[in-house]
Design a protein around this motif. Structure first.
Motif, PDB file in Angstrom:
ATOM      1  N   ARG A  26       0.804  -1.219   0.000  1.00 47.18           N
ATOM      2  CA  ARG A  26       0.000   0.000   0.000  1.00 47.18           C
ATOM      3  C   ARG A  26       0.835   1.265   0.000  1.00 47.18           C
ATOM      4  NH1 ARG A  26      -2.792  -4.041   1.814  1.00 47.18           N
ATOM      5  NH2 ARG A  26      -5.054  -3.982   1.806  1.00 47.18           N
ATOM      6  N   ARG A  67      -3.849  -1.186   8.867  1.00 44.58           N
ATOM      7  CA  ARG A  67      -4.696  -0.565   7.838  1.00 44.58           C
ATOM      8  C   ARG A  67      -5.025   0.878   8.222  1.00 44.58           C
ATOM      9  NH1 ARG A  67      -8.170  -2.775   4.080  1.00 44.58           N
ATOM     10  NH2 ARG A  67      -7.961  -4.837   4.987  1.00 44.58           N
ATOM     11  N   ILE A  82      -7.656   5.804   0.673  1.00 40.87           N
ATOM     12  CA  ILE A  82      -7.229   4.417   0.724  1.00 40.87           C
ATOM     13  C   ILE A  82      -7.539   3.677  -0.564  1.00 40.87           C
ATOM     14  CG2 ILE A  82      -9.382   3.489   1.681  1.00 40.87           C
ATOM     15  CD1 ILE A  82      -5.847   2.607   2.869  1.00 40.87           C
ATOM     16  N   GLU A  85      -4.731   3.941  -3.017  1.00 41.98           N
ATOM     17  CA  GLU A  85      -3.394   3.750  -2.492  1.00 41.98           C
ATOM     18  C   GLU A  85      -2.480   3.047  -3.483  1.00 41.98           C
ATOM     19  OE1 GLU A  85      -4.881  -0.078   0.091  1.00 41.98           O
ATOM     20  OE2 GLU A  85      -4.846   1.953   0.858  1.00 41.98           O
ATOM     21  N   PHE A  86      -3.040   2.197  -4.316  1.00 45.57           N
ATOM     22  CA  PHE A  86      -2.186   1.490  -5.256  1.00 45.57           C
ATOM     23  C   PHE A  86      -1.608   2.437  -6.294  1.00 45.57           C
ATOM     24  CE2 PHE A  86      -4.668  -2.115  -3.668  1.00 45.57           C
ATOM     25  CZ  PHE A  86      -3.619  -2.890  -3.217  1.00 45.57           C
ATOM     26  N   SER A  89       1.569   3.595  -5.042  1.00 47.54           N
ATOM     27  CA  SER A  89       2.643   2.624  -5.161  1.00 47.54           C
ATOM     28  C   SER A  89       3.255   2.652  -6.550  1.00 47.54           C
ATOM     29  CB  SER A  89       2.109   1.227  -4.859  1.00 47.54           C
ATOM     30  OG  SER A  89       1.654   1.173  -3.536  1.00 47.54           O
TER      31      SER A  89
END
Lengths: 173, 400
Positions: A26, A67, A82, A85-86, A89
């Motif tokens: 995450r 989390r 949230i 969140e990827f 990344s």
């Protein structure tokens, strides 16, 4: 829960890798993941009295803490939330890093296309190395439902990866 | 071929690694791509697991310190560590925490050394963050071929690997690595290897002194709440690999403490001092910064290296007058110097007004003042291989 150092030593040894992995998928860097994973144990230690043995396993409890910490961390950084969140990344790695980084980027892209349940089952089963039975408990589903969800999630992921040309080139093309 | 049947075949294939022999060709065709996706996930998981392994010693030490802190009786102020003599003040390190955004071309971390005490043990071990660049002070405790054991009063024994690429110097200049002797104070710079050793790029030697008294178990606390009046000497500076976090070890007369600081503080420190290690600082409040992150205020005092006559790694400040590829010609108060940018050099653009694109364009650095920390370049008389470059604004009426 008693704040016995020895007990917490075992908890740390047993759960750190999974908490780290959970966070790592995450956040953009291993350093951030280490920091958040460490915080998760510190928070858990501080809240030890509130942990209920009869409820969720301690691993799930730690994951819940992690989390929330990730969510707070992302908010602090002024990011979008949230669910995105990827995306964050994806910014992590320089393009010339090792192949596995390219793979991770591809996987993260593919993950975004999945439903929440599909993403969750793949995280538990393949990224956090949970068994079908454990995943069923964690997701509050039957084992058969987990098996079905996992197949559909993998198939969906593979379709995205193939669409990106991953299969042929070993990375995003 | 039903969904339930496919689910079952897939699960068996995941458990055994092979598609069950009773699968029909149609079922096999369904399973093959799905297993490919699973394989990709597992490959990535293996990489993450290796990252977890690398981070575990640091995290374990941090958690252990946290437990110790929580169990300590009412620590109203940062704990104080009793130290034993001169060398007790020399060293310690850990990973840091920086918050401000900086543009950087190759990222370096100056040092991530941690005191790690595996649970249930008493002795101190050191854990270094792999691939970080580190600078650390210590004393030669032993030599075995190309391996040098450097003893730190707070980190314990560190293994330092020398190579043909290691620049070994003392006050008089270049020196043979084979001439190192136990008891000699050194400053080591290099990259942390997978074996948690330091692959040294430079090693500077000072005048021999008595070996320090080993400290078996130095638990240096981390500053959590701002406290007025914290002033001391920086004995360790560490930047995370992404340049986003930093930590310094501040040594005071009777205690020492790790302080997480913002990156701008490190840049200011480098700009104000000829050396990072040994700089005198005051810890300031971290208003506007994330929790438990503070600012450092350089004090206008000569650096206290803690090493009698020790030749710190070269640090210069001057104006860039020319750039050829990765080599900068810099005009300093003491003449011109050559600065070599290497792949891992951390370049902080800070308040320079420059962007990464400007840097890539080639000549953008010319005319700017820079502060450089690095290692001696054996190929040039006044050469320095840069580990960190902080780019400052162009001086008024600048050189270029």
């Amino acid at each position: 829960m008693q704040r016995e150092a020895a007990a917490w030593e075992q908890i740390f040894e047993l759960h750190y890798r999974r908490v780290f992995a959970f966070v790592r998928y995450r956040l953009r860097s291993a350093e951030e993941a280490e920091d958040i994973a460490s915080q998760a144990f510190e928070v858990a230690y501080a809240r030890a009295e509130h942990f209920d043995y009869r409820g969720a396993p301690i691993g799930a409890w730690l994951m819940g803490i992690a989390r929330n910490l990730v969510r707070d961390h992302i908010k602090k950084l002024g990011r979008r939330g949230i669910d995105d969140e990827f995306d964050d990344s994806l910014e992590v790695s320089a393009p010339d890093e090792v192949d596995v980084v390219g793979l991770r980027r591809d996987l993260l892209v593919a993950m975004q296309t999945l439903t929440g349940d599909q993403r969750e089952v793949l995280e538990f089963r393949f990224l956090l190395d949970r068994s079908v039975a454990e995943t069923a408990v964690l997701m509050n589903r039957s084992e058969d439902a987990v098996k079905n969800l996992q197949r559909r999630a993998l198939a969906a992921m593979q379709r995205v990866l193939a669409g990106e040309g991953y299969g042929a080139a070993g990375g995003v093309t | 071929m039903t969904p339930e049947r496919l689910d079952s075949l897939l699960q068996r294939a995941l458990e055994t690694g092979t598609i069950p022999s009773d699968a029909t060709p149609e079922e096999r065709a369904e399973l093959v791509p799905v297993l490919g996706a699973a394989g990709s996930l597992r490959l990535n998981a293996a990489q993450v697991d290796s990252e977890a392994s690398a981070s575990m010693p640091t995290a374990r030490a941090r958690f252990q310190r946290h437990i110790a802190d929580q169990r300590a009786p009412a620590p109203a102020t940062p704990a104080v560590v009793r130290r034993s003599g001169l060398w007790a003040n020399v060293l310690a390190g850990r990973r840091l925490a920086f918050a401000t955004s900086i543009a950087a071309i190759g990222l370096v971390a100056i040092l991530a050394l941690v005191i790690v005490q595996p649970f249930g043990t008493v002795e101190t071990a050191s854990a270094l963050t792999v691939d970080d660049y580190v600078q650390v002070q210590g004393v030669v405790a032993g030599i075995d071929g190309n391996k040098v054991t450097v003893q730190s009063s707070e980190l314990g024994n560190l293994e330092v690997a020398l190579s043909d690429l290691t620049s070994v110097t003392d006050e008089s200049g270049a020196r043979e690595a084979s001439s190192l002797k136990p008891g000699e104070p050194v400053v080591v710079g290099g990259v942390v290897t997978a074996k948690r050793a330091i692959a040294a790029s430079a090693l500077a030697v000072a005048r021999p002194q008595a070996a320090p008294t080993p400290v078996a178990n130095a638990n240096v606390p981390v500053l959590k709440r701002f406290k007025e009046g914290l002033e001391g000497t920086v004995r360790l500076v560490s930047l995370s690999p992404d340049g986003q976090r930093a930590r310094v070890l501040v040594v005071m007369p009777n205690s020492s403490i790790f302080v997480d600081v913002d990156r701008a503080s490190i840049d200011a420190l480098l700009a104000a001092n000829p050396a990072l290690l040994g700089a005198r600082v005051r810890v300031g409040a971290g208003d506007g910064l994330p929790g438990a992150v503070f600012r450092l205020q350089p004090l206008n005092q000569l650096p206290d290296t803690g090493l009698s006559g020790q030749p710190q790694f070269q640090n210069i400040r001057g104006v860039v007058v020319e750039r050829k590829a990765l080599t900068l010609r810099v005009k300093t108060d003491r003449g011109e110097a050559t600065v070599l940018i290497r792949a891992g050099t951390s370049i902080s653009l800070g308040q320079s007004g420059l962007t990464l694109d400007d840097i890539r364009s080639g000549q953008a650095l010319v005319g700017h003042e820079i502060a450089v920390a690095g290692n001696p370049d054996r190929t040039a008389p006044r050469g320095i291989v840069a580990e960190i470059i902080v780019v400052l604004p162009k001086p008024k009426g600048g050189t270029n």
